[in-house]
Design a protein around this motif. Structure first.
Motif, mmCIF file in Angstrom:
data_model
loop_
_atom_site.group_PDB
_atom_site.id
_atom_site.type_symbol
_atom_site.label_atom_id
_atom_site.label_comp_id
_atom_site.label_asym_id
_atom_site.label_seq_id
_atom_site.Cartn_x
_atom_site.Cartn_y
_atom_site.Cartn_z
ATOM 1 N N LEU A 29 0.831 -1.206 0.000
ATOM 2 C CA LEU A 29 0.000 0.000 0.000
ATOM 3 C C LEU A 29 0.868 1.259 0.000
ATOM 4 O O LEU A 29 0.599 2.214 -0.734
ATOM 5 C CB LEU A 29 -0.916 0.015 1.231
ATOM 6 N N ARG A 30 1.912 1.247 0.822
ATOM 7 C CA ARG A 30 2.787 2.417 0.916
ATOM 8 C C ARG A 30 3.492 2.681 -0.420
ATOM 9 O O ARG A 30 3.595 3.837 -0.854
ATOM 10 C CB ARG A 30 3.826 2.227 2.031
ATOM 11 N N GLU A 31 3.988 1.641 -1.081
ATOM 12 C CA GLU A 31 4.661 1.809 -2.365
ATOM 13 C C GLU A 31 3.691 2.329 -3.425
ATOM 14 O O GLU A 31 4.049 3.157 -4.268
ATOM 15 C CB GLU A 31 5.285 0.477 -2.808
ATOM 16 N N LEU A 32 2.464 1.865 -3.355
ATOM 17 C CA LEU A 32 1.421 2.324 -4.276
ATOM 18 C C LEU A 32 1.189 3.824 -4.116
ATOM 19 O O LEU A 32 1.195 4.585 -5.098
ATOM 20 C CB LEU A 32 0.129 1.553 -3.970
ATOM 21 N N SER A 51 -9.291 -2.896 -4.741
ATOM 22 C CA SER A 51 -9.966 -4.044 -4.150
ATOM 23 C C SER A 51 -9.449 -4.214 -2.718
ATOM 24 O O SER A 51 -8.742 -3.361 -2.194
ATOM 25 C CB SER A 51 -9.677 -5.291 -4.982
ATOM 26 N N GLY A 52 -9.803 -5.323 -2.087
ATOM 27 C CA GLY A 52 -9.238 -5.643 -0.779
ATOM 28 C C GLY A 52 -10.175 -5.502 0.399
ATOM 29 O O GLY A 52 -9.871 -5.963 1.493
ATOM 30 N N SER A 77 -17.247 -6.863 3.197
ATOM 31 C CA SER A 77 -16.859 -5.618 2.521
ATOM 32 C C SER A 77 -17.209 -4.396 3.350
ATOM 33 O O SER A 77 -16.440 -3.426 3.405
ATOM 34 C CB SER A 77 -17.544 -5.526 1.149
ATOM 35 N N SER A 78 -18.376 -4.425 4.004
ATOM 36 C CA SER A 78 -18.802 -3.286 4.822
ATOM 37 C C SER A 78 -17.861 -3.068 6.000
ATOM 38 O O SER A 78 -17.558 -1.929 6.370
ATOM 39 C CB SER A 78 -20.232 -3.503 5.335
ATOM 40 N N MET A 84 -9.705 -0.250 4.982
ATOM 41 C CA MET A 84 -8.865 0.072 3.831
ATOM 42 C C MET A 84 -8.685 1.584 3.699
ATOM 43 O O MET A 84 -7.582 2.078 3.443
ATOM 44 C CB MET A 84 -9.481 -0.490 2.544
ATOM 45 N N MET A 85 -9.770 2.324 3.885
ATOM 46 C CA MET A 85 -9.691 3.776 3.754
ATOM 47 C C MET A 85 -8.838 4.396 4.857
ATOM 48 O O MET A 85 -8.156 5.400 4.635
ATOM 49 C CB MET A 85 -11.091 4.383 3.743
#
Length: 259
Positions: A29-32, A51-52, A77-78, A84-85
């Motif tokens: 995530l950090r590299e992204l 996704s994820g 997902s909920s 994720m956010m």
């Protein structure tokens, strides 16, 4: 840096964001986000389709008593989406940037007020220098009208905002002319949309939470998007600097162009 490119849609799949134990990978995530910040400094705006969330929810809840697969996905997902956010918000904050969540259903891309509303949302965020992070709104999506996967969502977003590139990040280096693990297989660097490369695609058996899109889906979406004059790439999202390298026109992954 490619001066013609101003808007890029990057889709990152569950298999890129997780390890073999299906746990979310912070360094990935950090590299992204680091790469998105590099492009941002060059006045290139990225729309991230991530996704994820289902896997992030599974990490928190573990096994559930819910039998219905659709409801189970909604719950995972909920629970996972805010997690994720939280990751993304923190990482973008570290780079002095802002991000926003944009959850969509297929209906939002229908011609008319829903589509206009979606365009206004994206254009408003981009005009303020905010990175939109898109995902399907699994909590309210009806099974019969769900996106086939986030590859389809990314393609629709790319068309919606008139993107200059679509980059689909997978856990493989791109499209091969055989099984990626075979020594004789070669990576196809460029595919023209009228080439019959579907014969090279291998079936994939994914477990629950791992995402719905395999290489067959990616190939279909890549060709369809390229036919709309949006060059599309399939590349390995776990490789360092892959997004920046693609925008710098390095020979990375498989590039799809219209015939």
């Amino acid at each position: 840096m490619n001066k013609e490119v101003k808007r890029v849609v990057v889709k990152v799949g569950t298999n890129v964001l997780t390890n073999k134990d299906n746990r979310i990978l912070g360094p990935v995530l950090r590299e992204l986000v680091r790469q998105i910040s590099v492009l941002y400094e060059k006045d290139i705006m990225v729309i991230l389709v991530s996704s994820g969330s289902a896997m992030a929810g599974m990490e928190i809840l573990g096994e559930t008593t819910i039998k219905d697969k659709s409801i189970r996905r909604q719950v995972y997902s909920s629970v996972g989406q805010p997690r994720m956010m939280r990751h993304y918000y923190s990482l973008f904050h570290d780079y002095g940037m802002r991000c926003a969540q944009v959850l969509a259903t297929k209906r939002d891309f229908d011609t008319g007020k829903h589509r206009e509303n979606m365009i206004n949302c994206y254009e408003g965020l981009l005009s303020e220098g905010v990175i939109p992070i898109a995902n399907e709104d699994d909590a309210v999506s009806l099974t019969m009208s769900m996106f086939s996967d986030n590859d389809e969502l990314a393609s629709l977003v790319a068309e919606l905002i008139d993107a200059d590139r679509l980059i689909i990040l997978s856990d493989t280096d791109g499209l091969y002319n055989g099984h990626p693990d075979d020594d004789d297989s070669k990576l196809l660097n460029t595919v023209v949309t009228n080439q019959n490369v579907e014969k090279y695609v291998q079936d994939s058996n994914k477990k629950e939470g791992e995402g719905r899109g395999g290489m067959a889906s990616k190939l279909k979406i890549a060709k369809g998007t390229a036919n709309k004059n949006i060059p599309t790439y399939i590349a390995n999202g776990k490789k360092e600097n892959v997004i920046v390298d693609i925008i710098n026109n390095k020979e990375i992954g498989t590039k799809f162009i219209s015939a």
